[in-house]
Design a protein around this motif. Structure first.
Motif: not given
Length: 496
Positions: A435-436, A406, A460, A344, A410-414, A99
């Protein structure tokens, strides 16, 4: 113990039944764990009298040391069983693709997992590993199945157990206490029979009454690793004295009889704990496992693969004490693992998130203002879109500006806190989406919530980072770095 946990424990004490703390499981449980129940010889630090271990409930291995003399045969047999179990996971390799943050990795498809009844048993295995790993390999025994190799593995597994979220070695009472609140003290929760009595009492009785019966050492033997004094004085002393008498007289038939009696007695002592361990495992397996547990198990597999290769390449046993830099690195890793694990858990467990609300590490607020066109300069001086919005919250807040946050939705956005201002009846918090967000020409309006929306935020996981340590070349010799070629300077004389 948090305020919320304390309230639930008080309610459990009032109702005399255990209450759930979490309805999801944050630790991976193997489909083939090795349950180990050690029992130490009275009066000695790490001299096992017996071990009951195995991967099948109805086929346990009972290993017993003789009443007198060395316990080398017991240790060798234990090493053969545990090392063989570990070797069963050193067969198949899988490859993790590269990655942006890590290269290609090869790791075993699975890893061993040792379950013990309580935390003192895990500490005992750690002590046993320290006692065995420096022993010379015995003649006539495969080194990979020897007691010194077992010492290396027990030390490694015990060290990994200190990392929150790791599942290579687990104490069942710790897992049960994480998922159920009882009406007894944390010290009493280390008794496997007692905590199970609260969680799963017999019919027509309460958890409190069942736990009181389980606390009776004459009815329910302690789970080890130490034996109960009444068991020593009433049963073991008699067998040991009869064995000594038979050995002094040279009666081998009587010695064999007393050894069989000892084995039968220890089997009866350990069997209830063995059955309780499998009952506890069944209860825990009934809880759904979180995606984070799978992720942490992958990390465990990676560490297990690296340790396997180190040992296979002739790596030396772990040192007795870490040098200064290694100890500092390990402490930093433990702190980061603990912080990440708690973060987490909050994203996957409503109860853990509620706990963080009571401590100010999470908050819920209402969106009262939005600024979707707000911009900021990057480190390279470029203008970029950084939408902002303002929340009003009545929750206590301990998070300072700059924290990366976070939302569980929506755990992908910061997001980040830009400003926090106390107000009557709450706080006013200015948030920024990091982010995003899209671009200045093509903004992503979904990055900004609607006015009046309720949003929950917590820290986060990646916010917690290890401190940067100097390289070995830049480490002073006093802390494990390379020695100075020049003579050590003489201390300056103190002024009179």
């Amino acid at each position: 113990m948090s305020l919320l946990t304390t309230i639930i424990k008080l309610r459990a004490a009032q109702t005399e039944r255990a209450l759930p703390l979490s309805r999801v499981r944050h630790h991976h449980l193997s489909h083939r764990p090795l349950i180990v129940i050690p029992l130490n010889r009275s009066g000695e630090a790490a001299s096992p009298l017996a071990l009951m271990l195995g991967t099948h409930q109805h086929r346990p291995h009972l290993l017993v040391a003789p009443p007198r003399g060395t316990n080398s045969d017991l240790l060798n047999d234990t090493a053969a069983v545990i090392n063989t179990y570990i070797q069963g996971f050193q067969q198949e390799i899988e490859t993790r693709p590269a990655t942006a943050k890590r290269p290609v990795q090869e790791l075993y498809t699975d890893a061993p997992q040792i379950l013990v009844p309580n935390a003192p048993s895990a500490q005992y295995l750690q002590l046993l590993g320290r006692a065995l790993r420096f022993r010379p390999p015995p003649d006539g025994i495969d080194p990979t199945l020897s007691a010194p190799r077992l010492g290396q593995w027990l030390t490694y597994l015990s060290d990994r157990r200190e990392y929150p979220g790791s599942a290579l070695m687990l104490a069942l009472t710790d897992l049960l206490a994480t998922h159920w609140a009882t009406g007894q003290s944390p010290m009493e929760d280390t008794n496997l029979a007692a905590i199970l009595a609260w969680i799963d009492p017999p019919l027509h009785t309460t958890g409190l009454r069942a736990a009181l019966d389980a606390d009776n050492p004459l009815l329910h033997r302690p789970a080890g690793p130490t034996t109960d004094p009444s068991f020593d004085s009433i049963e073991l002393d008699r067998i040991f004295k009869d064995f000594d008498t038979a050995r002094t007289s040279g009666n081998t038939e009587a010695q064999a009889h007393h050894l069989a009696d000892l084995r039968q007695t220890l089997d009866a002592y350990l069997r209830p704990t063995w059955n309780n361990a499998w009952t506890a495992l069944s209860l825990l397996q009934g809880l759904p496992q979180t995606p984070g547990a799978n992720k942490r198990w992958t990390t465990d597999k990676l560490h297990f693969t690296q340790q396997s290769r180190y040992i296979d390449d002739g790596g030396r046993p772990q040192p007795i004490n870490d040098h200064a830099v290694q100890a500092a690195r390990r402490l930093g890793q433990l702190e980061q693992a603990a912080a990440n694990f708690e973060a987490e858990r909050a994203l996957e467990d409503p109860f853990a998130l509620a706990e963080r609300h009571t401590t100010g590490e999470a908050f819920t607020g209402t969106v009262v203002e939005t600024d979707p066109d707000h911009t900021a300069l990057t480190d390279k001086g470029n203008l970029t879109l950084r939408p902002r919005f303002t929340l009003h919250t009545t929750d206590p807040l301990r998070l300072e500006p700059g924290h990366t946050l976070v939302t569980p939705d929506n755990t992908k956005r910061r997001y980040a806190i830009c400003e926090s201002t106390p107000q009557p009846g709450g706080s006013r918090i200015v948030m920024q989406s990091n982010t995003h967000n899209g671009t200045l020409r093509n903004p992503n309006r979904d990055a900004i919530p609607d006015l009046g929306a309720e949003m929950c935020f917590t820290t986060a996981p990646e916010y917690f980072q290890q401190p940067q340590f100097p390289t070995r070349e830049n480490t002073p010799w006093t802390h494990g770095g390379p020695p100075d070629d020049q003579a050590s300077p003489q201390p300056a004389e103190e002024d009179a």
